[in-house]
Design a protein around this motif. Structure first.
Motif, PDB file in Angstrom:
ATOM      1  N   LEU A 285      46.731  43.042  52.090  1.00 46.18           N
ATOM      2  CA  LEU A 285      46.965  43.836  50.879  1.00 46.18           C
ATOM      3  C   LEU A 285      45.721  43.904  50.007  1.00 46.18           C
ATOM      4  CD1 LEU A 285      50.534  42.570  49.917  1.00 46.18           C
ATOM      5  CD2 LEU A 285      49.932  44.846  50.768  1.00 46.18           C
ATOM      6  N   ASN A 286      44.970  42.812  49.973  1.00 49.27           N
ATOM      7  CA  ASN A 286      43.727  42.727  49.216  1.00 49.27           C
ATOM      8  C   ASN A 286      42.974  41.498  49.706  1.00 49.27           C
ATOM      9  OD1 ASN A 286      44.700  40.365  47.652  1.00 49.27           O
ATOM     10  ND2 ASN A 286      46.052  41.866  46.670  1.00 49.27           N
ATOM     11  N   ALA A 287      41.811  41.257  49.141  1.00 49.08           N
ATOM     12  CA  ALA A 287      40.995  40.113  49.575  1.00 49.08           C
ATOM     13  C   ALA A 287      40.961  39.009  48.539  1.00 49.08           C
ATOM     14  CB  ALA A 287      39.576  40.582  49.896  1.00 49.08           C
ATOM     15  N   ASN A 288      42.012  38.915  47.727  1.00 47.74           N
ATOM     16  CA  ASN A 288      42.088  37.845  46.733  1.00 47.74           C
ATOM     17  C   ASN A 288      42.659  36.574  47.365  1.00 47.74           C
ATOM     18  OD1 ASN A 288      41.084  39.596  44.803  1.00 47.74           O
ATOM     19  ND2 ASN A 288      43.119  40.223  44.119  1.00 47.74           N
ATOM     20  N   VAL A 289      42.525  35.448  46.653  1.00 47.17           N
ATOM     21  CA  VAL A 289      43.053  34.186  47.171  1.00 47.17           C
ATOM     22  C   VAL A 289      44.543  34.310  47.462  1.00 47.17           C
ATOM     23  CG1 VAL A 289      43.446  31.751  46.632  1.00 47.17           C
ATOM     24  CG2 VAL A 289      41.271  32.823  46.036  1.00 47.17           C
ATOM     25  N   LEU A 509      50.379  51.284  46.608  1.00 49.19           N
ATOM     26  CA  LEU A 509      49.770  49.968  46.446  1.00 49.19           C
ATOM     27  C   LEU A 509      48.957  49.897  45.159  1.00 49.19           C
ATOM     28  CD1 LEU A 509      48.478  48.855  49.976  1.00 49.19           C
ATOM     29  CD2 LEU A 509      50.508  48.090  48.743  1.00 49.19           C
ATOM     30  N   ALA A 510      48.195  50.945  44.887  1.00 45.28           N
ATOM     31  CA  ALA A 510      47.370  50.947  43.679  1.00 45.28           C
ATOM     32  C   ALA A 510      48.241  50.817  42.435  1.00 45.28           C
ATOM     33  CB  ALA A 510      46.528  52.220  43.619  1.00 45.28           C
ATOM     34  N   ARG A 514      48.436  47.661  39.668  1.00 44.80           N
ATOM     35  CA  ARG A 514      48.007  47.990  38.298  1.00 44.80           C
ATOM     36  C   ARG A 514      48.858  47.283  37.258  1.00 44.80           C
ATOM     37  NH1 ARG A 514      46.051  53.257  39.657  1.00 44.80           N
ATOM     38  NH2 ARG A 514      48.169  54.080  39.797  1.00 44.80           N
ATOM     39  N   GLN A 515      49.999  46.775  37.670  1.00 45.16           N
ATOM     40  CA  GLN A 515      50.930  46.173  36.703  1.00 45.16           C
ATOM     41  C   GLN A 515      50.337  44.919  36.085  1.00 45.16           C
ATOM     42  OE1 GLN A 515      55.071  45.973  38.077  1.00 45.16           O
ATOM     43  NE2 GLN A 515      54.422  47.085  39.887  1.00 45.16           N
TER      44      GLN A 515
END
Length: 515
Positions: A285-289, A509-510, A514-515
């Motif tokens: 979904l993303n590259a965050n922890v 997804l964006a 954004r929330q």
């Protein structure tokens, strides 16, 4: 008289009997589907069971083969278990002879490639659920995601708060007391691993040829630690060292929400190397922890039911804590449902004690002590003479356990008076011996059985026996027609969701993030 005894005396007044009979409980039980040879099922989630995306009671977790059976909220523990039993019976009637693996640690799996990721259809929300799992596979490997557990959801009725010294009309006070319970839980979660841990051993295939730095013993392909209670809750299992840098406070609702929102926005250099969208295909979904908040592994969570598109932290910020989710429970392989009635009642005692005993905030020293205690118990908790640390002092595990059970005994008397029977006292009596005798713990019984018969053979036999018991029973709360209707409705609900989507998946997804 100390605060605990004063609270027990107050709860013992007849005016609170109705409230004490009104604990809200729910269960989420995970189990791998296995074939006749005891291998992981490779076929899709049966369509006859409905949509895994929208069915309220029958779904999947990480894999198509990892079923998750969910109860609604019940005040009566017998109704709770009846619903779970009826759902189990219905599922097994639709599995074409497949069985449910009775252990938390997986059955024989020769490769992570043989763990099919759960599919939830073409809707934006369904694709997001699958993509989240694709990300988990890339980050941690599929094998870890095949571990099964049991979650127990708990809250007290609004009518009980005044007896606990809380203004039941003040959600801020209620949330603060639930966060006190979370701190109590973290201080004492080793108790659940000691009593209910049921994964002292595992199939050698789980390690995929690797050997961790643990003094494993081996017998006929079974790896075990002689005094372990719950390898599932160790670093071998459902933990995440990549999250060690995250500090999510449980000292207050505000701090928790703040820290959780921060955690999902921290970039990870390691996960960035995986890529997010590569050659037009998403890998995570993303590259965050954390991809999303649910990726934060914790033995307990504060929860509130989320609205459409709402994140867990937004729900908590909006309405405060509604219930707590106990996540440190192994599946009980001796029980067809993965949990016994006595365990449910002991969890009531454990959690009610935690609500009564208001806990101070946790500092760094105590947090380290809690982690060390938990690790000691999951890996070595049944060692004779085992000691832990409490407030910087050494204490025998048996002595600490006996102290806690003495308090539970006081609460059992109060709850039995409210119910007009001896259910809590009997449940406590069934487990009291384990306080001083580690051989009476669940993990000791699991290890003895698996070594005597062979890990895989014993588990496979238990799966067959559980299947027969559940197929031979009659429905007691639900009906076949009601379960058929729920499956049909879930399929219609998924189709409606897919038809109502607007815009692209990228836009969906964006907007979510954004929330």
């Amino acid at each position: 008289m100390n605060a605990f005894n004063s609270a027990v005396e107050r709860l013992s007044q007849p005016q609170w009997h109705d409230a004490l009979r009104g604990f809200n409980r729910g269960i989420e039980r995970e189990a791998l589907r296995i074939d006749a040879q005891g291998h992981l099922a490779q076929d899709p989630h049966p369509q006859s069971l409905g949509s895994a995306l929208t069915h309220p009671w029958i779904t999947t977790d990480f894999s198509e083969a990892l079923m998750e059976l969910i109860t609604p909220v019940y005040q009566d523990p017998d109704a709770l278990l009846a619903h779970l039993a009826d759902t189990h019976s219905y599922v097994l009637r639709h599995l074409n002879g497949e069985r449910l693996w009775p252990l938390s640690m997986p059955c024989f799996i020769d490769s992570g490639q043989n763990i099919p990721i759960a599919q939830y259809g073409s809707s934006h929300s369904g694709r997001m659920k699958t993509l989240y799992r694709v990300g988990l596979e890339h980050r941690y490997g599929a094998m870890m995601q095949a571990i099964a557990g049991l979650h127990f959801n708990f809250s007290v009725p609004d009518t009980l708060w005044r007896a606990l010294g809380v203004d039941g009309d003040d959600q801020g006070e209620i949330s603060a007391r639930y966060f006190s319970l979370l701190r109590y839980y973290k201080r004492h979660v080793w108790v659940l691993a000691y009593l209910f841990g049921a994964s002292p051993s595992l199939c050698g295939s789980f390690l995929q040829g690797q050997r961790p730095n643990l003094p494993f013993e081996e017998r006929d392909g079974t790896l075990y630690l002689p005094y372990a209670t719950s390898l599932r809750m160790s670093d071998l299992g459902y933990t995440n060292k990549a999250q060690d840098q995250l500090k999510v406070s449980i000292n207050s609702l505000g701090e928790y929400v703040r820290d959780l929102k921060t955690a999902i926005s921290i970039p990870s250099e390691e996960y960035a190397k995986i890529g997010v969208k590569v050659d037009g295909e998403y890998r995570q979904l993303n590259a965050n922890v954390l991809q999303i908040e649910n990726e934060l592994y914790s033995p307990v969570r504060p929860k509130r039911t989320t609205g459409p598109g709402e994140t867990p932290s937004d729900a908590l910020a909006r309405g405060g804590v509604e219930y707590v989710e106990v996540r440190a429970l192994d599946v009980n392989p001796f029980e067809p449902l993965g949990i016994s009635r006595d365990q449910v009642l002991l969890l009531d005692l454990f959690l009610l004690a935690g609500l009564i005993e208001v806990q101070a905030p946790v500092d760094a020293r105590e947090e380290a002590e809690q982690k060390a205690n938990f690790s000691e118990v999951v890996l070595d908790g049944r060692r004779p003479g085992k000691t832990l640390q409490r407030d910087g002092e050494t204490i025998a595990l048996a002595d600490w356990m006996s102290e806690l059970m003495a308090r539970w005994s006081q609460l059992a008397d109060v709850l039995d008076a409210a119910h007009g029977d001896g259910r809590y006292g009997q449940a406590l009596a069934a487990w009291r011996g384990a306080a001083s005798d580690p051989e009476q713990t669940l993990s000791a019984k699991v290890l003895a059985a698996s070594l005597a018969e062979g890990h895989g053979h014993w588990a496979s036999r238990m799966a067959t026996e559980h299947r027969q018991a559940l197929l031979n029973r009659d429905y007691t709360l639900l009906t076949e027609a009601r379960l058929d209707a729920a499956a049909a409705k879930s399929i219609a609900d998924q189709a409606e969701r897919e038809a109502s989507d607007r815009g692209s998946f990228d836009e969906f997804l964006a907007e979510y993030f954004r929330q």
